[in-house]
Design an enzyme around this catalytic site. Structure first.
Site, mmCIF file in Angstrom:
data_model
loop_
_atom_site.group_PDB
_atom_site.id
_atom_site.type_symbol
_atom_site.label_atom_id
_atom_site.label_comp_id
_atom_site.label_asym_id
_atom_site.label_seq_id
_atom_site.Cartn_x
_atom_site.Cartn_y
_atom_site.Cartn_z
ATOM 1 N N TRP A 87 -55.322 -79.669 13.331
ATOM 2 C CA TRP A 87 -56.520 -78.812 13.659
ATOM 3 C C TRP A 87 -57.397 -80.160 14.315
ATOM 4 O O TRP A 87 -58.222 -79.745 15.567
ATOM 5 C CB TRP A 87 -57.182 -78.183 12.703
ATOM 6 N N ASP B 50 -65.405 -79.859 11.025
ATOM 7 C CA ASP B 50 -64.725 -78.638 10.619
ATOM 8 C C ASP B 50 -64.571 -78.831 9.010
ATOM 9 O O ASP B 50 -63.536 -79.491 8.482
ATOM 10 C CB ASP B 50 -63.417 -78.634 11.475
ATOM 11 N N LYS C 187 -60.596 -69.112 3.844
ATOM 12 C CA LYS C 187 -59.868 -69.927 2.536
ATOM 13 C C LYS C 187 -60.774 -69.899 1.565
ATOM 14 O O LYS C 187 -60.418 -69.365 0.430
ATOM 15 C CB LYS C 187 -59.771 -71.289 3.260
HETATM 16 C C1 LIG Z 1 -59.004 -77.052 9.176
HETATM 17 C C2 LIG Z 1 -59.082 -75.893 9.981
HETATM 18 N N1 LIG Z 1 -59.716 -75.662 11.106
HETATM 19 C C3 LIG Z 1 -59.296 -74.883 11.950
HETATM 20 C C4 LIG Z 1 -58.388 -73.821 11.662
HETATM 21 C C5 LIG Z 1 -58.214 -72.500 12.520
HETATM 22 O O1 LIG Z 1 -59.007 -71.586 12.146
HETATM 23 P P1 LIG Z 1 -59.176 -70.187 12.793
HETATM 24 O O2 LIG Z 1 -57.829 -69.495 12.537
HETATM 25 O O3 LIG Z 1 -60.277 -69.601 12.088
HETATM 26 O O4 LIG Z 1 -59.515 -70.358 14.159
HETATM 27 C C6 LIG Z 1 -57.800 -73.785 10.460
HETATM 28 C C7 LIG Z 1 -56.845 -72.799 10.058
HETATM 29 O O5 LIG Z 1 -56.177 -72.533 9.359
HETATM 30 C C8 LIG Z 1 -57.979 -74.972 9.639
HETATM 31 O O6 LIG Z 1 -57.418 -75.134 8.279
#
Ligand SMILES: Cc1ncc(COP(=O)(O)O)c(C=O)c1O
Length: 361
Positions: free
Chosen positions: A103, A172, A196
């Site tokens: 991510w 994030d 989550k």
């Molecule tokens: C740390 C992190 N950032 C971003 C995301 C992506 O999130 P989204 O599916 O809400 O765009 C995730 C998804 O698992 C994640 O774990």
């Protein structure tokens, strides 16, 4: 009705039983309105109450000062990868990132796509993202420093945040928000997909410090400006009402059933210790992450062969321990121990792991 299982999914993930039960009782008649939150106008007094209650609870739980706005947006954490550089990059200053894999790398990619001057201040790619970089040198001439507080796929987590002086931190926190207490002061912006630790998918929580709003350029689309949502209390257009309602209930559960984030952190520490202590004292399962970088939320582990990993996941499923497959990009196994997964669930998992070794080892 079938038996409820223990959900170790990485997200969407397990929600507390009392929250799901409350949703069920209020499904046809929310607070005497004779309708579901799904059927209600987002401009109604009732819904505004739901939204404001969720905001107040988030502010109390995270101990956010007056300067912070709490917003409910759409587009997932993934849209924040783009909104952050669009709104917060300043002329003549680069935007800084720490690449801790998956991510975090995607966040870097979006900033580059937007042609921002990206500085990668640290990366853990040299050892396959098995650790969190330390002693990061920070130049004062940066718009912000972005980091991913918990790396859901790699099973690593920041257990300290870098000293960044006047450079605002942006994080994030999708997979560890509300799992522990931290000092919000150095953060200019925090974002997290709710699915989550905070609720169902469909809503993204954004926490933005007042001074960050001065940076918003005029020439970006209305829906991509943070100021659009701070000025309208997240009600510029139709928000994901039902998801916001459930987030509010999860926050209420955290405050009233758990007793706040200090207690939640203590529980999460105990859960993580239980499984890591077991992993450290046997040689069948292997956790690849450096000790001081281990995630309390996502515990990744390998078995001696891929066949055994498949058997493990399948047999765990049969006894009601579901969602233990690692991310498709890295394989292996992963147990996500978000807030709603209690200590008893982790004990059951460790017992199952021991039993599996006895039968196969
Ligand atoms: C740390 C992190 N950032 C971003 C995301 C992506 O999130 P989204 O599916 O809400 O765009 C995730 C998804 O698992 C994640 O774990």
């Amino acid at each position: 009705m079938g038996k409820r299982v223990t959900v170790f999914n990485p997200g969407p993930a397990m929600l507390p039983d009392p929250v799901l039960e409350r949703v069920q009782t209020e499904m046809l008649d929310f607070a005497g309105t004779g309708m579901s939150v799904m059927e209600m106008s987002h401009r109604s007094k009732q819904f505004e109450g739901v939204l404001n209650d969720a905001v107040s609870r988030i502010k109390r739980l995270l101990r956010l000062g007056e300067r912070y706005h709490v917003l409910f947006l759409q587009g997932g954490a993934s849209l924040q990868f783009a909104m952050v550089p669009m709104n917060l990059a300043q002329d003549g200053k680069s935007v800084a990132y720490v690449d801790t894999g998956s991510w975090a790398s995607k966040a870097v990619k979006e900033a580059r796509l937007l042609k921002k001057d990206v500085t990668l201040v640290a990366s853990s790619t040299d050892r396959d993202y098995t650790y969190i970089p330390k002693n990061i040198a920070i130049d004062e001439n940066l718009s912000y420093l972005h980091l991913t507080s918990n790396n859901t796929i790699r099973g690593t987590q920041w257990h300290y945040f870098p000293e960044s002086g006047d450079v605002p931190l942006v994080s994030d926190m999708s997979s560890d928000i509300f799992s522990r207490l931290f000092n919000p002061e150095p953060f200019g912006l925090i974002y997290a997909g709710a699915q989550k630790n905070a609720g169902p998918s469909g809503v993204t929580i954004v926490i933005i410090r007042e001074d960050m709003l001065e940076r918003t350029p005029r020439d970006i689309p209305t829906m991509l400006k943070y100021s659009t949502f701070t000025e309208s209390n997240s009600l510029y257009n139709t928000p994901p009402c039902f998801a916001i309602y459930v987030v509010g209930l999860v926050m209420q559960w955290l405050e009233e059933n758990i007793g706040g984030l200090e207690n939640m952190e203590d529980l999460n520490r105990r859960k993580a210790n239980l499984i890591y202590d077991y992993l450290d004292n046997q040689d069948f399962y292997r956790n690849p992450v450096e000790r001081d970088s281990r995630s309390w939320m996502n515990v990744v582990f390998r078995l001696p062969t891929q066949e055994l990993e498949q058997d493990f996941i399948q047999e765990a499923n049969q006894v009601g321990l579901v969602g233990l497959k690692g991310h498709r990009s890295v394989g292996g196994c992963r147990a996500s121990l978000y807030n709603a997964v209690d200590l008893k669930a982790v004990e059951s998992l460790v017992d199952f792991m021991k039993e599996f070794v006895r039968s196969k080892g």
